[in-house]
Design an enzyme around this catalytic site. Structure first.
Site, PDB file in Angstrom:
ATOM      1  N   GLY A   1      62.307  80.010 120.484  1.00  0.00           N
ATOM      2  CA  GLY A   1      62.341  78.599 120.832  1.00  0.00           C
ATOM      3  C   GLY A   1      61.812  77.779 119.672  1.00  0.00           C
ATOM      4  O   GLY A   1      61.019  78.269 118.866  1.00  0.00           O
TER       5      GLY A   1
ATOM      6  N   HIS B   1      55.572  71.217 123.628  1.00  0.00           N
ATOM      7  CA  HIS B   1      55.604  70.640 122.279  1.00  0.00           C
ATOM      8  C   HIS B   1      56.019  69.173 122.318  1.00  0.00           C
ATOM      9  O   HIS B   1      55.544  68.364 121.525  1.00  0.00           O
ATOM     10  CB  HIS B   1      56.579  71.405 121.372  1.00  0.00           C
ATOM     11  CG  HIS B   1      56.013  72.645 120.763  1.00  0.00           C
ATOM     12  ND1 HIS B   1      54.977  72.631 119.851  1.00  0.00           N
ATOM     13  CD2 HIS B   1      56.350  73.953 120.921  1.00  0.00           C
ATOM     14  CE1 HIS B   1      54.697  73.867 119.473  1.00  0.00           C
ATOM     15  NE2 HIS B   1      55.514  74.686 120.108  1.00  0.00           N
TER      16      HIS B   1
ATOM     17  N   GLN C   1      58.203  70.644 115.555  1.00  0.00           N
ATOM     18  CA  GLN C   1      57.914  71.774 114.680  1.00  0.00           C
ATOM     19  C   GLN C   1      58.690  71.720 113.367  1.00  0.00           C
ATOM     20  O   GLN C   1      58.408  72.497 112.457  1.00  0.00           O
ATOM     21  CB  GLN C   1      58.192  73.090 115.405  1.00  0.00           C
ATOM     22  CG  GLN C   1      57.235  73.345 116.550  1.00  0.00           C
ATOM     23  CD  GLN C   1      57.558  74.662 117.228  1.00  0.00           C
ATOM     24  OE1 GLN C   1      58.439  74.735 118.073  1.00  0.00           O
ATOM     25  NE2 GLN C   1      56.839  75.704 116.820  1.00  0.00           N
TER      26      GLN C   1
ATOM     27  N   HIS D   1      57.036  76.322 127.392  1.00  0.00           N
ATOM     28  CA  HIS D   1      56.354  76.362 126.093  1.00  0.00           C
ATOM     29  C   HIS D   1      56.938  75.302 125.154  1.00  0.00           C
ATOM     30  O   HIS D   1      56.189  74.533 124.544  1.00  0.00           O
ATOM     31  CB  HIS D   1      56.488  77.761 125.477  1.00  0.00           C
ATOM     32  CG  HIS D   1      55.862  77.890 124.130  1.00  0.00           C
ATOM     33  ND1 HIS D   1      54.686  78.577 123.923  1.00  0.00           N
ATOM     34  CD2 HIS D   1      56.249  77.428 122.910  1.00  0.00           C
ATOM     35  CE1 HIS D   1      54.377  78.516 122.631  1.00  0.00           C
ATOM     36  NE2 HIS D   1      55.314  77.831 121.997  1.00  0.00           N
ATOM     37  N   GLU D   2      58.262  75.243 125.058  1.00  0.00           N
ATOM     38  CA  GLU D   2      58.897  74.274 124.157  1.00  0.00           C
ATOM     39  C   GLU D   2      58.727  72.851 124.678  1.00  0.00           C
ATOM     40  O   GLU D   2      58.507  71.923 123.896  1.00  0.00           O
ATOM     41  CB  GLU D   2      60.379  74.611 123.951  1.00  0.00           C
ATOM     42  CG  GLU D   2      60.635  75.958 123.307  1.00  0.00           C
ATOM     43  CD  GLU D   2      59.828  76.207 122.038  1.00  0.00           C
ATOM     44  OE1 GLU D   2      59.628  75.262 121.248  1.00  0.00           O
ATOM     45  OE2 GLU D   2      59.379  77.348 121.840  1.00  0.00           O
TER      46      GLU D   2
ATOM     47  N   CYS E   1      53.392  81.249 118.725  1.00  0.00           N
ATOM     48  CA  CYS E   1      54.081  80.022 118.332  1.00  0.00           C
ATOM     49  C   CYS E   1      54.366  80.071 116.833  1.00  0.00           C
ATOM     50  O   CYS E   1      53.500  80.476 116.057  1.00  0.00           O
ATOM     51  CB  CYS E   1      53.200  78.813 118.670  1.00  0.00           C
ATOM     52  SG  CYS E   1      53.917  77.223 118.237  1.00  0.00           S
ATOM     53  N   LEU E   2      55.549  79.646 116.441  1.00  0.00           N
ATOM     54  CA  LEU E   2      55.911  79.646 115.024  1.00  0.00           C
ATOM     55  C   LEU E   2      54.999  78.740 114.207  1.00  0.00           C
ATOM     56  O   LEU E   2      54.796  78.972 113.023  1.00  0.00           O
ATOM     57  CB  LEU E   2      57.369  79.217 114.848  1.00  0.00           C
ATOM     58  CG  LEU E   2      58.420  80.157 115.450  1.00  0.00           C
ATOM     59  CD1 LEU E   2      59.820  79.575 115.273  1.00  0.00           C
ATOM     60  CD2 LEU E   2      58.330  81.545 114.839  1.00  0.00           C
TER      61      LEU E   2
END
Length: 194
Positions: A45, A152, A50, A148-149, A106-107
């Site tokens: 995701g 953000h 991000q 999760h996304e 998380c990235l």
């Protein structure tokens, strides 16, 4: 185009995003670029903040969760086969079901993982890249990835859900990430790199 991933500590990750208008952004190009960026970092995701954009857009591709891991006894989650979507101007309308834990990462926060409890089901309204509106329900891992996304887009990160002791334990690691003192096998943009 593959964007650098914005690292923990950048203020954009803490801002609530804004809704976009239909022709404001080339949604097909943005979606393609976000998928390319996410795949190059081996993510499932990626949200617009991000990559430095303050808009309500995220992409998901849960295909890795649908594949059987040779090292594990778990069966693949076939509901995640072809679960690849772009969510534009999403709004979670309802969350329900028992909260269950899963170790998230998380990235934007490489090398840190932690158990996060989330409701098992959700109902969401969003637009696709053709600007068609959808209202759909998801459960299990698909719901978790969306939650999760979606966080953000609200300026929330998975580390916000961790217990106080765990947060204290990772505080130095988070500071190091913001300064660029971290190993990531993808390009990143660090807010406090000197």
């Amino acid at each position: 185009m593959i964007y650098p991933i914005v690292a923990y500590g950048d203020p954009i990750l803490r801002k609530a995003t804004r809704f976009i208008e239909q022709n404001e952004v080339d949604l097909k190009k943005l979606s393609e670029d976000m998928f390319a960026t996410m795949h190059s970092a081996n993510g499932v995701g990626l949200a617009a903040p991000q990559i430095g954009l303050n808009i309500r857009v995220f992409v998901v591709d849960a295909t890795p969760f649908s594949e059987k891991d040779d090292d594990e006894d778990d069966e693949p989650d076939l509901t995640l086969v072809d679960f690849k979507k772009t969510f534009i101007n999403p709004e979670i309308l309802e969350e329900s079901g028992a909260e269950w834990p899963f170790e998230e990462g998380c990235l934007s926060i490489p090398g840190i993982r932690g158990d996060v409890y989330r409701p098992s089901n959700l109902r969401i309204r969003y637009r696709d890249v053709e600007w068609n509106e959808h209202e759909e329900e998801y459960s299990g891992m698909a719901a978790r990835i969306i939650q999760h996304e979606y966080d953000h887009l609200l300026g929330k990160l998975f580390v916000d859900y961790l217990p106080v002791l765990k947060k204290q334990f990772i505080k130095k690691k988070l500071t190091d990430i913001s300064k660029g003192n971290v190993d990531a096998d993808y390009r990143m943009r660090f807010p406090n790199r000197k």
